[in-house]
Design an enzyme around this catalytic site. Structure first.
Site, PDB file in Angstrom:
ATOM      1  N   GLY A  89     -24.867 -13.829 -43.443  1.00  0.00           N
ATOM      2  CA  GLY A  89     -24.409 -13.850 -44.825  1.00  0.00           C
ATOM      3  C   GLY A  89     -23.127 -14.641 -45.026  1.00  0.00           C
ATOM      4  N   GLY A 117     -27.743 -17.587 -37.102  1.00  0.00           N
ATOM      5  CA  GLY A 117     -26.882 -17.538 -35.935  1.00  0.00           C
ATOM      6  C   GLY A 117     -27.047 -16.287 -35.093  1.00  0.00           C
ATOM      7  N   GLU A 171     -32.900 -22.113 -41.736  1.00  0.00           N
ATOM      8  CA  GLU A 171     -31.892 -23.092 -42.140  1.00  0.00           C
ATOM      9  C   GLU A 171     -32.429 -24.245 -42.979  1.00  0.00           C
ATOM     10  OE1 GLU A 171     -29.879 -20.838 -38.879  1.00  0.00           O
ATOM     11  OE2 GLU A 171     -31.903 -21.521 -39.314  1.00  0.00           O
ATOM     12  N   ASP A 201     -29.134 -24.105 -35.757  1.00  0.00           N
ATOM     13  CA  ASP A 201     -28.026 -24.409 -34.860  1.00  0.00           C
ATOM     14  C   ASP A 201     -27.736 -23.199 -33.979  1.00  0.00           C
ATOM     15  OD1 ASP A 201     -26.867 -22.766 -36.855  1.00  0.00           O
ATOM     16  OD2 ASP A 201     -24.893 -23.672 -36.534  1.00  0.00           O
TER      17      ASP A 201
END
Length: 366
Positions: free
Chosen positions: A62, A111, A134, A142
Site C-alpha cells: 500500500g 514487494g 505492477e 521488481d
C-alpha cells in the site's frame, strides 16, 4: 523464549527465534535490513520468523501511493533511498546465513514476494492471495521478482508478471512459490511451536512446519491445470504475439481463461507489458544480485517520468481516485518503440550510481 518488544527495536533480541511483523515493505526496508543483520550476528538466535501485523495481509504494498506522492513533489532522492534499502534487504535475505520462515497468511502482493520468497521457508494458507500486479499500475515487477518469477515452471512467470493474476496458497505450493500449506486457523499453533523451538537446523524447522501442513491440490479451474495452454500462448517473443495467440485460442474455444487473460493484458500499461516481458526473460539467466541491480535501473527510469508518466497515472487510477480508467502514454503496444524499452534498461544518467549491493562481503553466503 520470548518475542522481542518493541518489534522494530534496533537492539538484537536474546531469544533463539525472533518474530517480526512485516508492514509496508518499502518504508520498513531499512529497519528490516538492520534487524536481520543484527540477528544474523547474534549467536543465540537460531532462525527468524516473519509474519504480517494484522489478520488480512502479510504485505500488500500500500506504500506505493506514498512513493507516487514523493515523485510528484520531486523528492526523487527519498524514492531512491527507499528502493536502495528494499533491494539491499532482499539481497541480504537471499544470502542469509540463518533459516527464515515467512508466514504468508493473507494478501501477499508486489514487494511482499521480494521480502519473503528469497528466504528458506514460506508458509501459505487458505487466506493467502499472491500477485505481482505492477503492470496494472504502469510499473514493472521488481524487488527481485524477475529472479524468482522467471524460474517458475514453463511460462507461468510471464503469465503472472504480465497479467497481475492471483494465486491461492494451494497454487503457490504447487508451483514452488511457497514451501508449505496450512489452514489459517493453524497459524497461532505454528507460531507457538516455532516460539519454543531452539535450533538453527533447517531440517528440524522443515519437519516442524510439515507437522502442521495439509495436502491440497489445485482445483480444475486453476491456472496450474492449464500449464499446457499457458505455455502455448506465453512462449512467444513479443507481447503482440502472446496476445495474438490468446485471441486465436479464444476465437476457437471461447475459453473463459483466455478471455479474462486478454482483458487483463488490454487493461495494463502497454509500455509496462513490453518492459516486463524483457525483464522476466533476462532474469531467467541472471543471479539475484544481477536482477536487483537491473531492476533498480528500471525502477528509477519508471518513476522518473523521463520515458512515461504511466507509474503516477496507474497509481492514481487504481489506488487514489480508483476510477480504474488509466490514460496510458503510450496508449497502445504499437506506439511503444524499441528505444523506449531500451531506455528502461539503461542508467538514468551518466552520473547516477548503480545499486550498491554487499556482494563482496556476502559472496561466501551464495
Amino acid at each position: 523464549m520470548r518475542v522481542r518488544e518493541p518489534l522494530f527495536s534496533t537492539d538484537p533480541p536474546s531469544s533463539m527465534r525472533s518474530t517480526l511483523p512485516c508492514f509496508n515493505s518499502y518504508f520498513q526496508a531499512y529497519k528490516l535490513h538492520k534487524l536481520y543483520k543484527n540477528w544474523e550476528d547474534t549467536p543465540d538466535i537460531g532462525f527468524v520468523v516473519m509474519k504480517g501485523s494484522g489478520n488480512r495481509a502479510f504485505s500488500a504494498g500500500g506504500d506505493i501511493v506514498a512513493i507516487r506522492d514523493f515523485v510528484q513533489k520531486g523528492n526523487m532522492e527519498e524514492c531512491k533511498e527507499f528502493f536502495r534499502n528494499l533491494y539491499n534487504f532482499i539481497y541480504v535475505l537471499g544470502t542469509y546465513l540463518k533459516p527464515n520462515v515467512a508466514i504468508l497468511d493473507g494478501y501477499t502482493m508486489g514487494g511482499a514476494g521480494g521480502i519473503s520468497i528469497p528466504g528458506t521457508f514460506r508458509v501459505a494458507t487458505d487466506k493467502t492471495v499472491f500477485a505481482i500486479p505492477e503492470t496494472l499500475i504502469g510499473y514493472h515487477p521488481d524487488a527481485g521478482a524477475s529472479f524468482y518469477i522467471s524460474r517458475l515452471p514453463g511460462y507461468l512467470g510471464e503469465y503472472l508478471a504480465l497479467t497481475g493474476a492471483r494465486l491461492s496458497g494451494v497454487e503457490m505450493v504447487a508451483c514452488g512459490l511457497a514451501t508449505h500449506y496450512s489452514q489459517s486457523t493453524n497459524v497461532p499453533l505454528i507460531e507457538e511451536h516455532l516460539r519454543n523451538l531452539i535450533t538453527d537446523d533447517p531440517s528440524i524447522i522443515e519437519t516442524s512446519l510439515s507437522n502442521f501442513s495439509d495436502l491440497h491440490y489445485p482445483n480444475n479451474s486453476s491456472v496450474i491445470r492449464r500449464i499446457e495452454m499457458l505455455d502455448k500462448c506465453f512462449k512467444h517473443d513479443t507481447v503482440e504475439e502472446i496476445m495474438d495467440a490468446l485471441e486465436n485460442e479464444a476465437a476457437k474455444t471461447n475459453d473463459e481463461w483466455c478471455l479474462s487473460t486478454l482483458k487483463n493484458l488490454k487493461y495494463a500499461s502497454p509500455l509496462s507489458l513490453k518492459v516486463t516481458l524483457r525483464s522476466i526473460r533476462e532474469g531467467r539467466f541472471q543471479s539475484l544480485d544481477q536482477c536487483l541491480i537491473r531492476e533498480y535501473r528500471m525502477t528509477l527510469q519508471g518513476i522518473s517520468g523521463q520515458i512515461s508518466t504511466d507509474f503516477c497515472e496507474g497509481v492514481r487510477a487504481r489506488m487514489v481516485d480508483k476510477d480504474h480508467a488509466p490514460k496510458w502514454d503510450p496508449p497502445s503496444l504499437e506506439h511503444v518503440s524499441k528505444d523506449m524499452v531500451d531506455q528502461y534498461f539503461s542508467p538514468i544518467s551518466e552520473t547516477e550510481p548503480e545499486l550498491d549491493l554487499p556482494t563482496k562481503q556476502r559472496e561466501a553466503f551464495t
